[in-house]
Design a protein around this motif. Structure first.
Motif, mmCIF file in Angstrom:
data_model
loop_
_atom_site.group_PDB
_atom_site.id
_atom_site.type_symbol
_atom_site.label_atom_id
_atom_site.label_comp_id
_atom_site.label_asym_id
_atom_site.label_seq_id
_atom_site.Cartn_x
_atom_site.Cartn_y
_atom_site.Cartn_z
ATOM 1 N N PHE A 61 0.942 -1.321 0.158
ATOM 2 C CA PHE A 61 -0.094 -0.105 0.024
ATOM 3 C C PHE A 61 0.958 1.152 0.144
ATOM 4 C CE2 PHE A 61 -2.509 -3.167 2.214
ATOM 5 C CZ PHE A 61 -3.871 -3.131 1.652
ATOM 6 N N ILE A 62 0.416 2.253 -0.717
ATOM 7 C CA ILE A 62 0.899 3.589 -0.745
ATOM 8 C C ILE A 62 -0.072 4.490 -0.592
ATOM 9 C CG2 ILE A 62 2.490 5.220 -2.051
ATOM 10 C CD1 ILE A 62 3.297 2.600 -3.994
ATOM 11 N N PHE A 63 0.144 5.557 0.398
ATOM 12 C CA PHE A 63 -0.721 6.432 0.757
ATOM 13 C C PHE A 63 -0.422 7.842 0.377
ATOM 14 C CE2 PHE A 63 -1.435 2.765 3.555
ATOM 15 C CZ PHE A 63 -2.684 2.571 3.211
ATOM 16 N N GLN A 64 -1.488 8.515 0.398
ATOM 17 C CA GLN A 64 -1.242 10.104 0.060
ATOM 18 C C GLN A 64 -0.357 10.743 1.294
ATOM 19 O OE1 GLN A 64 -4.756 12.314 -0.897
ATOM 20 N NE2 GLN A 64 -3.704 14.338 -0.558
ATOM 21 N N ALA A 65 -0.886 10.319 2.473
ATOM 22 C CA ALA A 65 -0.351 11.133 3.640
ATOM 23 C C ALA A 65 0.750 10.371 4.191
ATOM 24 C CB ALA A 65 -1.312 10.962 4.763
ATOM 25 N N PHE A 66 1.442 9.079 3.293
ATOM 26 C CA PHE A 66 2.703 8.569 3.694
ATOM 27 C C PHE A 66 2.592 7.594 4.794
ATOM 28 C CE2 PHE A 66 4.179 13.083 2.696
ATOM 29 C CZ PHE A 66 4.086 12.794 1.398
ATOM 30 N N TYR A 67 2.037 8.050 5.856
ATOM 31 C CA TYR A 67 1.840 7.075 7.298
ATOM 32 C C TYR A 67 3.182 6.520 7.803
ATOM 33 C CZ TYR A 67 -3.076 7.866 6.273
ATOM 34 O OH TYR A 67 -4.471 8.430 6.366
ATOM 35 N N LEU A 68 4.222 7.457 7.547
ATOM 36 C CA LEU A 68 5.358 6.766 8.043
ATOM 37 C C LEU A 68 5.616 7.071 9.585
ATOM 38 C CD1 LEU A 68 8.081 8.239 5.481
ATOM 39 C CD2 LEU A 68 7.017 6.039 5.790
ATOM 40 N N LEU A 69 6.015 6.159 10.353
ATOM 41 C CA LEU A 69 6.213 6.131 11.768
ATOM 42 C C LEU A 69 7.092 7.351 12.233
ATOM 43 C CD1 LEU A 69 5.790 2.500 12.614
ATOM 44 C CD2 LEU A 69 3.877 4.170 12.724
ATOM 45 N N PRO A 70 6.954 8.459 13.042
ATOM 46 C CA PRO A 70 7.694 9.541 12.946
ATOM 47 C C PRO A 70 8.746 9.104 14.075
ATOM 48 C CG PRO A 70 5.681 9.730 14.274
ATOM 49 C CD PRO A 70 5.414 8.489 13.409
ATOM 50 N N THR A 71 8.624 8.135 15.075
ATOM 51 C CA THR A 71 9.775 7.755 15.938
ATOM 52 C C THR A 71 10.849 6.687 15.158
ATOM 53 O OG1 THR A 71 8.711 6.158 16.707
ATOM 54 C CG2 THR A 71 8.367 8.344 17.929
ATOM 55 N N LEU A 72 10.487 6.493 13.926
ATOM 56 C CA LEU A 72 11.294 5.440 13.414
ATOM 57 C C LEU A 72 12.273 6.140 12.067
ATOM 58 C CD1 LEU A 72 9.192 2.238 13.120
ATOM 59 C CD2 LEU A 72 10.946 2.918 14.907
ATOM 60 N N ARG A 73 13.605 5.660 11.999
ATOM 61 C CA ARG A 73 14.314 6.328 10.915
ATOM 62 C C ARG A 73 13.653 5.673 9.550
ATOM 63 N NH1 ARG A 73 18.737 8.519 13.191
ATOM 64 N NH2 ARG A 73 19.234 7.886 15.313
ATOM 65 N N ALA A 74 14.052 6.087 8.400
ATOM 66 C CA ALA A 74 13.616 5.508 7.200
ATOM 67 C C ALA A 74 14.009 3.981 7.045
ATOM 68 C CB ALA A 74 14.594 6.307 6.087
ATOM 69 N N ILE A 75 15.024 3.680 7.253
ATOM 70 C CA ILE A 75 15.343 2.285 7.142
ATOM 71 C C ILE A 75 14.558 1.575 8.154
ATOM 72 C CG2 ILE A 75 17.345 2.128 8.790
ATOM 73 C CD1 ILE A 75 18.726 0.084 6.696
ATOM 74 N N GLU A 76 14.133 1.879 9.109
ATOM 75 C CA GLU A 76 13.466 1.062 10.227
ATOM 76 C C GLU A 76 11.876 1.214 9.879
ATOM 77 O OE1 GLU A 76 15.862 2.411 13.938
ATOM 78 O OE2 GLU A 76 14.336 3.578 13.436
ATOM 79 N N ASN A 77 11.512 2.343 8.973
ATOM 80 C CA ASN A 77 9.948 2.501 8.611
ATOM 81 C C ASN A 77 9.472 1.203 7.540
ATOM 82 O OD1 ASN A 77 7.801 4.525 9.319
ATOM 83 N ND2 ASN A 77 9.814 5.473 9.639
#
Length: 195
Positions: A61-77
């Motif tokens: 899934f790819i969403f408009q609002a990204f929904y990345l977890l703010p406390t995780l680094r890119a590689i962790e997300n």
């Protein structure tokens, strides 16, 4: 009725509230139909095919609002979806590293989402969507929070990913240029498929 074949690239458009996102949620097993059924490889989702297994192993899934977890680094997300399948920590980290490098983010692996541009956040979200080798990639307004330059880059990237991996790609969009970039374009009006 709507049939999407394996390996198809399809876009869907329509007015706000027409049912585009609902269609994507049904296709992705995030929602269940009030009538009728959704089939994946000729088996009904939610009965013959468990929804958790389907989402974990077959859909990105790819969403408009990204929904990345703010406390995780890119590689962790990017590693988050991999916890649903049996993988070692080293293999999760390597897969996330490889995907972020493929997205051109090798220099941003350890950044938090708030340290990334909108275009970079969407590329992290795409890498995360690819983490479990899905056969179906669903994108809900993936360029909605991006400027025109980044929008074009993201769509070009998605088309390249779809062709390279031979996966099914369904993109919901309000943008005519994006809607017309696919071999097949579905219009939805008041919950009904028009074309």
């Amino acid at each position: 009725d709507l049939s999407i074949e394996a390996g198809d690239f399809v876009t869907s458009s329509g007015a706000s509230g027409s049912g585009k996102s609902t269609l994507l949620q049904l296709l992705g097993g995030l929602d269940t139909a009030t009538s009728g059924q959704v089939l994946f490889q000729n088996s009904a989702l939610g009965t013959a095919v468990g929804l958790d297994d389907y989402r974990a192993h077959h859909v990105g899934f790819i969403f408009q609002a990204f929904y990345l977890l703010p406390t995780l680094r890119a590689i962790e997300n990017v590693q988050v979806p991999m916890f649903a399948v049996k993988q070692t920590g080293d293999s999760r980290a390597q897969r996330a590293n490889d995907l972020l490098c493929e997205m051109g983010l090798e220099h941003r692996l350890n950044q938090y989402p708030n340290e990334l541009s909108a275009g970079e956040r969407q590329r992290v979200a795409i890498a995360r969507a690819l983490a479990n080798h899905p056969s179906v990639l669903l994108a809900d307004e993936p360029t909605g929070n991006l400027d025109s330059v980044n929008s074009a880059k993201i769509i070009e990237m998605l088309i390249g990913i779809q062709k390279k991996r031979g996966m099914t790609l369904v993109v919901v969009t309000h943008e005519n240029d994006i809607a017309n970039s696919a071999p097949r374009h579905i219009r939805i009006r008041d919950g009904k498929i028009e074309a």
